[in-house]
Design an enzyme around this catalytic site. Structure first.
Site, PDB file in Angstrom:
ATOM      1  N   GLY A  55       0.843  -1.194   0.000  1.00  0.00           N
ATOM      2  CA  GLY A  55       0.000   0.000   0.000  1.00  0.00           C
ATOM      3  C   GLY A  55       0.865   1.226   0.000  1.00  0.00           C
ATOM      4  N   CYS A  82       5.303  -6.263   1.589  1.00  0.00           N
ATOM      5  CA  CYS A  82       5.643  -4.844   1.466  1.00  0.00           C
ATOM      6  C   CYS A  82       5.030  -4.038   2.614  1.00  0.00           C
ATOM      7  CB  CYS A  82       5.229  -4.319   0.084  1.00  0.00           C
ATOM      8  SG  CYS A  82       6.007  -2.734  -0.264  1.00  0.00           S
ATOM      9  N   TYR A  83       4.048  -3.200   2.340  1.00  0.00           N
ATOM     10  CA  TYR A  83       3.399  -2.466   3.434  1.00  0.00           C
ATOM     11  C   TYR A  83       2.946  -3.445   4.520  1.00  0.00           C
ATOM     12  CZ  TYR A  83       0.073   0.602   5.854  1.00  0.00           C
ATOM     13  OH  TYR A  83      -0.596   1.329   6.798  1.00  0.00           O
ATOM     14  N   HIS A 170       7.925  -8.017  -3.403  1.00  0.00           N
ATOM     15  CA  HIS A 170       6.613  -8.459  -3.907  1.00  0.00           C
ATOM     16  C   HIS A 170       6.703  -9.835  -4.564  1.00  0.00           C
ATOM     17  CE1 HIS A 170       4.281  -4.732  -3.393  1.00  0.00           C
ATOM     18  NE2 HIS A 170       5.473  -4.154  -3.479  1.00  0.00           N
ATOM     19  N   GLU A 172       4.337 -11.554  -5.659  1.00  0.00           N
ATOM     20  CA  GLU A 172       3.252 -11.764  -6.620  1.00  0.00           C
ATOM     21  C   GLU A 172       3.585 -11.306  -8.039  1.00  0.00           C
ATOM     22  OE1 GLU A 172       3.454  -9.573  -4.284  1.00  0.00           O
ATOM     23  OE2 GLU A 172       2.457  -7.688  -4.730  1.00  0.00           O
ATOM     24  N   ASP A 228     -16.932 -13.118 -21.184  1.00  0.00           N
ATOM     25  CA  ASP A 228     -17.733 -13.145 -19.959  1.00  0.00           C
ATOM     26  C   ASP A 228     -19.179 -13.560 -20.228  1.00  0.00           C
ATOM     27  OD1 ASP A 228     -15.428 -12.235 -18.836  1.00  0.00           O
ATOM     28  OD2 ASP A 228     -16.081 -10.157 -18.623  1.00  0.00           O
ATOM     29  N   LYS A 370     -10.595 -12.953 -14.656  1.00  0.00           N
ATOM     30  CA  LYS A 370     -10.707 -13.188 -16.094  1.00  0.00           C
ATOM     31  C   LYS A 370     -10.049 -14.508 -16.528  1.00  0.00           C
ATOM     32  CE  LYS A 370     -12.077 -10.846 -19.816  1.00  0.00           C
ATOM     33  NZ  LYS A 370     -13.300 -10.046 -19.850  1.00  0.00           N
TER      34      LYS A 370
END
Ligand code: XMP
Length: 514
Positions: A55, A82-83, A170, A172, A228, A370
């Site tokens: 963040g 991180c944050y 990070h 991710e 979708d 998605k």
């Protein structure tokens, strides 16, 4: 059936949805909630693990965000990123300070505690992605530093006994070479998740739930051919068969062969049990668009006409119980900072619910990202051309033709676009692109073909990289691909004698031309 759950508490970082997607790639269901989620609600959800995101704020001082420190004592493993790592340090008695310079970009991580379960199977030295200003200067009592980089002596720390883990970097993002392994270690090993989130059971459960909810009722779906609405329709068809009617409005502004592809996928003989209505309304749209050149006016006309056509079909069907919407998880997530700013304002051909007589909305894809929608589509037997469809704006080619929209110009841009897409796919460059297409400029220029002079249109090619479509970078497509596409377009598409490549990012340009 309830799935094992990992909770992602969102502190407003830019990669928060990415964390959730990475967890799901470990076949573990996870939900993103704002950092303000009260402790009793966290407890009630019975998570197997909690991840605190990055963040933009500092954990101390005025910008500090609220959270309940009780979450560190739930007996549930927590990973702070991180944050989130700074928060863990700060909350449990460590020290976080402003650094003189921020650390941003790639760094080499050295794992200093070989026994850390978070780093099991990870190379001793590995590349990670850093993006922070504050830094942790002392870990809380009972914690051990488990990794460092040249600029960051405390790049990871943990208290394995309490199940508390933290990384300043990070895991991710793609740039962290072994990040997925680390996240997998956390959710599968440390949290003990077995991995029960796969599309097979999801489809079974969703179909059963839809059947129960809808009973003998009727449902209506506006099918666009996009991934979708297609997957939503396929799920509904599996659940309620002919009680579902799909209305596909072909406004004549689709890509080459797209209308027929949608019909082949869902129409008679497709294998899907549903009522399929295709409305070929091209002429009606072209009549309304005659002489119109102003982009917003075009958008409005196409949007309104779409609703009118859909409404007329819906009237023929009569009152229905459910209107199917293809809402997906990113539309549902509320940002941790409580601002809607991260969510793209939808300029869709929407507004349908106001015009159709129905009792309730069903959104069978509400929980999916998605990539999961695509996986579900494959599992449901949808063809690749639909499952892999790139985003396509509701107003279609109407906003990829500068100036007046005519059937002739639609044909030009359809043909040029089909060639471009074919060449990009042939070169294997399509996988990394978020969106790529041809547009027809309103510029005509002089050329020479054989021995004759031409005065024809210029086609513009565009390809962008983006994950959220709010900002985008122009893709650096290989020159050979562009040159081949350009050569084929001017040779095969009569009426085009020049091809341009759009090198602008968003901002200042937008992805679409209008
Ligand atoms: P822009 O051009 O605003 O596009 O940078 C961002 C993304 O939104 C898509 N787009 C639309 N999608 N209805 C849609 O459903 C629309 O009216 C519309 N206009 C733009 C665009 O293709 C890109 O992915």
């Amino acid at each position: 059936m309830t799935n094992e759950l990992v909770l992602v508490l969102d502190f407003g970082g830019q990669y928060n949805q990415l964390i959730a997607r990475r967890v799901r790639e470990c076949d573990v269901y996870c939900e993103v909630h704002p950092h303000t989620l009260p402790l009793d609600e966290i407890r009630a959800k019975n998570p197997k693990g909690i991840i605190l995101t990055g963040g933009p704020q500092s954990v101390y001082g005025e910008g500090a965000l609220s959270y309940d420190a009780g979450l560190f004592s739930l007996g549930v493993p927590v990973l702070g990123i991180c944050y989130g790592s700074q928060l863990m340090a700060h909350a449990l008695g460590g020290e976080v300070k402003a650094a003189e310079t921020s650390e941003y970009g790639r760094a080499e991580l050295e794992i200093t505690a070989a026994s850390s379960r978070l780093f099991a199977g990870v190379n001793n030295k590995t590349v990670v992605w850093m993006s922070h200003t504050d830094r942790i200067t002392r870990v809380p009592e009972g914690f051990t530093t488990t990794a460092k980089t040249a600029d960051c002596p405390i790049a990871a720390f943990e208290n394995a006994e309490r199940g508390l883990y933290a990384t300043q970097f990070h895991p991710e993002v793609m740039h962290t070479a072994e990040g997925q392994k680390m996240l997998r270690n956390f959710v599968r090993d440390i949290c003990g998740c077995k991995g029960d989130w796969t599309m097979g059971p999801f489809i079974e459960n969703t179909v059963a739930a839809l059947r129960e909810k809808i009973g003998s009722g009727r449902a209506l779906c506006a099918l666009s051919g996009g991934v979708d609405s297609s997957v939503a329709a396929a799920l509904l068809s599996k659940a309620i068969g002919k009680q579902l009617t799909c209305v596909f409005v072909d406004h004549g502004l689709l890509r080459k062969n797209e209308g027929d592809e949608v019909e082949a996928a869902f129409g008679p003989g497709s294998g899907f049990d549903l009522n399929f209505v295709r409305v070929n309304a091209g002429e009606q749209f072209f009549a309304k668009l005659k002489g119109v050149t102003e982009p917003e006016q075009k958008r409005k006309i196409i949007g309104e006409e779409f609703i009118r056509v859909f409404e007329a079909e819906a009237k023929k069907i009569g009152a229905v119980d459910y209107l199917v919407q293809g809402t997906i998880y990113p539309d549902v997530i509320e940002s941790g900072l409580g601002k809607a700013a991260v969510i793209k304002s939808h300029h869709n051909v929407g507004g349908l619910p106001d015009y159709v007589d129905f009792k309730e909305i069903v959104e069978p894809l509400r929980l999916l990202f998605k990539d999961e929608v695509r996986k579900a589509g494959r599992a449901l037997g949808l063809p690749e051309n639909i499952v892999n469809r790139q985003p396509f704006p509701g107003p279609g080619l109407g906003i990829r033709i500068i100036g007046e929209v005519t059937p002739e110009k639609v044909k030009l841009v359809q043909d040029a676009d089909a060639i471009y897409r074919e060449e990009v796919a042939n070169a294997g460059a399509d996988k990394e692109l978020a969106q790529y297409f041809a547009a027809l400029t309103n510029m005509r220029s002089v050329g020479v073909m054989g021995d004759g002079r031409t005065y024809d249109y210029a086609v513009a090619l565009r390809a962008v990289l983006t994950s959220d479509f709010m900002t985008a970078e122009p893709a650096r497509l290989p020159w050979d691909v562009l040159a081949k596409a350009a050569s084929r377009i001017v040779n095969e598409v009569k009426g085009v004698n020049r091809v341009l490549y759009d090198c602008t990012g968003k901002p200042p340009a937008t992805i679409e031309f209008e």
